[in-house]
Design a protein around this motif. Structure first.
Motif, PDB file in Angstrom:
ATOM      1  N   ASN A 147       0.830  -1.210   0.000  1.00 14.01           N
ATOM      2  CA  ASN A 147       0.000   0.000   0.000  1.00 14.01           C
ATOM      3  C   ASN A 147       0.861   1.256   0.000  1.00 14.01           C
ATOM      4  O   ASN A 147       0.465   2.291   0.528  1.00 14.01           O
ATOM      5  CB  ASN A 147      -0.944   0.007   1.203  1.00 14.01           C
ATOM      6  CG  ASN A 147      -1.955  -1.112   1.130  1.00 14.01           C
ATOM      7  OD1 ASN A 147      -2.607  -1.291   0.111  1.00 14.01           O
ATOM      8  ND2 ASN A 147      -2.079  -1.874   2.195  1.00 14.01           N
ATOM      9  N   ASN A 148       2.049   1.169  -0.580  1.00 16.20           N
ATOM     10  CA  ASN A 148       3.013   2.270  -0.578  1.00 16.20           C
ATOM     11  C   ASN A 148       2.605   3.441  -1.469  1.00 16.20           C
ATOM     12  O   ASN A 148       2.790   4.596  -1.111  1.00 16.20           O
ATOM     13  CB  ASN A 148       4.381   1.740  -1.028  1.00 16.20           C
ATOM     14  CG  ASN A 148       5.460   2.775  -0.922  1.00 16.20           C
ATOM     15  OD1 ASN A 148       5.716   3.290   0.150  1.00 16.20           O
ATOM     16  ND2 ASN A 148       6.109   3.074  -2.043  1.00 16.20           N
ATOM     17  N   SER A 149       2.069   3.163  -2.618  1.00 19.02           N
ATOM     18  CA  SER A 149       1.849   4.204  -3.622  1.00 19.02           C
ATOM     19  C   SER A 149       0.752   5.192  -3.221  1.00 19.02           C
ATOM     20  O   SER A 149      -0.374   4.797  -2.916  1.00 19.02           O
ATOM     21  CB  SER A 149       1.477   3.590  -4.968  1.00 19.02           C
ATOM     22  OG  SER A 149       1.223   4.621  -5.908  1.00 19.02           O
ATOM     23  N   PRO A 150       1.068   6.495  -3.286  1.00 16.61           N
ATOM     24  CA  PRO A 150       0.048   7.510  -3.043  1.00 16.61           C
ATOM     25  C   PRO A 150      -0.736   7.867  -4.305  1.00 16.61           C
ATOM     26  O   PRO A 150      -1.668   8.664  -4.269  1.00 16.61           O
ATOM     27  CB  PRO A 150       0.870   8.710  -2.575  1.00 16.61           C
ATOM     28  CG  PRO A 150       2.142   8.581  -3.353  1.00 16.61           C
ATOM     29  CD  PRO A 150       2.398   7.087  -3.425  1.00 16.61           C
ATOM     30  N   VAL A 151      -0.349   7.287  -5.431  1.00 21.11           N
ATOM     31  CA  VAL A 151      -0.911   7.663  -6.731  1.00 21.11           C
ATOM     32  C   VAL A 151      -2.408   7.358  -6.805  1.00 21.11           C
ATOM     33  O   VAL A 151      -2.870   6.304  -6.377  1.00 21.11           O
ATOM     34  CB  VAL A 151      -0.158   6.943  -7.869  1.00 21.11           C
ATOM     35  CG1 VAL A 151      -0.858   7.106  -9.203  1.00 21.11           C
ATOM     36  CG2 VAL A 151       1.273   7.457  -7.947  1.00 21.11           C
TER      37      VAL A 151
END
Length: 116
Positions: free
Chosen positions: A32-36
């Motif tokens: 769940n790293n991506s803020p995109v």
């Protein structure tokens, strides 16, 4: 997002991303790293951080911004109604919430704010 989107099976399509954006991507150790956020005609697609197999099978606006650690990365997504995003006439773009203009410049070709 870079058109033409490549069909990845089922309801899934792939768009390449700037190499520098890989550091933001979801990974096995940080799913769940991506803020995109991916937008379709001004509305955010509803299912971020989806598994690729679920994007292929179910679609319905699922997406992931993924880096597999072996040089493969990009955005895998489906349109909200499972239509072909190359032919449905809608616009798609990626947003990095909270990023400064300087941070976006470091990411390469991704544009600032709501500009596409």
């Amino acid at each position: 997002m870079v058109r033409t989107f490549h069909h990845h099976g089922g309801h899934a399509y792939v768009s390449s991303i700037p190499k520098a954006a890989r550091k933001l991507a979801d990974r096995k150790d940080a799913p769940n790293n991506s803020p995109v956020i991916i937008y379709e005609d001004g509305k955010p697609l509803p299912h971020p951080h989806s598994l690729t197999k679920d994007i292929i099978t179910f679609g319905s606006g699922r997406f992931t911004h993924w880096d597999d650690g072996g040089g493969g990365s990009g955005v895998v997504f489906s349109s909200s109604d499972n239509s072909d995003p190359n032919k449905n006439g809608r616009e798609y773009w990626a947003v990095v919430p909270g990023a400064t203009k300087e941070e976006l410049r470091e990411l390469g070709s991704w544009s600032t704010s709501a500009q596409r």
